[in-house]
Scaffold this motif. Structure first.
Motif, PDB file in Angstrom:
ATOM      1  N   UNK A 174       0.842  -1.186   0.000  1.00 40.22           N
ATOM      2  CA  UNK A 174       0.000   0.000   0.000  1.00 40.22           C
ATOM      3  C   UNK A 174       0.881   1.241   0.000  1.00 40.22           C
ATOM      4  N   UNK A 229      -3.459   0.456  -3.598  1.00 40.11           N
ATOM      5  CA  UNK A 229      -3.068  -0.862  -3.103  1.00 40.11           C
ATOM      6  C   UNK A 229      -2.647  -1.719  -4.295  1.00 40.11           C
ATOM      7  N   UNK A 272      -1.653  -5.691  -5.416  1.00 43.32           N
ATOM      8  CA  UNK A 272      -1.758  -7.091  -5.032  1.00 43.32           C
ATOM      9  C   UNK A 272      -1.328  -7.966  -6.182  1.00 43.32           C
ATOM     10  N   UNK A 325      -4.880  -3.049  -7.189  1.00 44.46           N
ATOM     11  CA  UNK A 325      -6.173  -3.608  -6.816  1.00 44.46           C
ATOM     12  C   UNK A 325      -7.181  -2.516  -6.496  1.00 44.46           C
ATOM     13  N   UNK A 326      -6.716  -1.390  -6.015  1.00 41.20           N
ATOM     14  CA  UNK A 326      -7.609  -0.259  -5.780  1.00 41.20           C
ATOM     15  C   UNK A 326      -6.799   1.029  -5.762  1.00 41.20           C
ATOM     16  N   UNK A 328     -11.388 -10.205  -4.037  1.00 36.24           N
ATOM     17  CA  UNK A 328     -10.198 -10.391  -4.858  1.00 36.24           C
ATOM     18  C   UNK A 328      -9.313  -9.164  -4.807  1.00 36.24           C
ATOM     19  N   UNK A 329      -8.053  -9.374  -4.736  1.00 34.20           N
ATOM     20  CA  UNK A 329      -7.101  -8.277  -4.775  1.00 34.20           C
ATOM     21  C   UNK A 329      -6.877  -7.590  -3.451  1.00 34.20           C
ATOM     22  N   UNK A 330      -7.655  -7.943  -2.440  1.00 36.95           N
ATOM     23  CA  UNK A 330      -7.417  -7.316  -1.139  1.00 36.95           C
ATOM     24  C   UNK A 330      -7.727  -5.843  -1.128  1.00 36.95           C
ATOM     25  N   UNK A 331      -8.607  -5.402  -2.015  1.00 32.63           N
ATOM     26  CA  UNK A 331      -8.813  -3.961  -2.103  1.00 32.63           C
ATOM     27  C   UNK A 331      -9.528  -3.412  -0.897  1.00 32.63           C
ATOM     28  N   UNK A 355      -7.490  -1.593   2.666  1.00 31.65           N
ATOM     29  CA  UNK A 355      -6.910  -0.274   2.895  1.00 31.65           C
ATOM     30  C   UNK A 355      -7.341   0.251   4.250  1.00 31.65           C
TER      31      UNK A 355
END
Lengths: 115, 120
Positions: free
Chosen positions: A33, A48, A50, A55-56, B101-104, B107
């Motif tokens: 992160x 983030x 992954x 991923x975000x 998925x992706x661990x989003x 955060x």
């Protein structure tokens, strides 16, 4: 506490220049992160990462930002054309594998000053 | 979206006394984690304590303990026997426990922080 390292500790740059901030997260983990903290304000999530993919990302993470894992261990945040408002502390964080709760451990941060 | 509120911008305590820092949060989720991080003048973010929402028992780490009230969405930090080295900015943070998925969802969402001063 597991160690996350970041380089450089301080960076001064001219507006419009590119900067690359580096992080070495806790080894053998897939989640990373980036957070930002403007002086006197709260810590804000940027992005983030992954399994080698974003991923975000937050609304702060616009087209001038990018993240990479160029060599499988280091994790970089690039700001292509810095603005005055990019001056902030940038933190990399990584959870410790195997622990419940995925607690995020922070690196010491890079203090970026854009002139 | 989750929000975290720390209503005390600044607090002060006498050395050896006890102080409580407040934190409230807003979420529609039932499973999550809560954290307190300490940020000294060096600006390093240091984990102080963690609480899993599914656990009724309040977390404790030496002189640091929490009062977790899930129904009230409250998560206060108590520092006992305050020491000069406790002086720092303290941030409360929230993290979802939902797996995707992706661990989003992993955060952290932070409050604005409470600046703690310890008087000798």
């Amino acid at each position: 506490e597991p160690e996350v390292t970041q380089t450089p500790s301080h960076q001064v740059t001219q507006m419009g220049q590119e900067v690359i901030l580096r992080c070495v997260p806790i080894s053998n983990h897939l989640y990373f992160y980036w957070y930002r903290q403007i002086l006197g304000q709260k810590v804000e999530f940027l992005v983030s990462f992954y399994n080698n993919e974003i991923s975000e990302k937050s609304e702060i993470f616009d087209d001038q930002f990018s993240v990479e894992r160029p060599d499988g261990s280091n994790f970089t945040l690039k700001i292509r054309s810095t603005k005055l408002e990019d001056s902030a502390m940038y933190f990399c964080a990584s959870p410790h594998p195997g622990q419940s709760g995925e607690t995020q451990y922070f690196g010491p941060g890079t203090r970026l000053l854009v002139l | 979206a989750q929000t975290v509120t720390q209503s005390q911008p600044e607090m002060s305590v006498q050395e050896a006394e006890t102080v409580t820092l407040s934190c409230t949060y807003d979420t529609s989720e039932s499973d999550y984690y809560l954290f307190w991080y300490k940020q000294p003048p060096s600006r390093q973010m240091i984990l102080v304590i963690r609480q899993e929402a599914y656990k009724q028992q309040n977390a404790t780490e030496n002189r640091f303990s929490v009062n977790f009230q899930k129904a009230a969405k409250s998560f206060s930090l108590k520092i006992s026997d305050s020491q000069l080295g406790d002086a720092a900015m303290y941030f409360c943070a929230y993290r979802s426990a939902n797996l995707n998925s992706g661990g989003s969802n992993y955060k952290l969402t932070f409050g604005k922080g409470t600046l703690l001063t310890v008087n000798p």
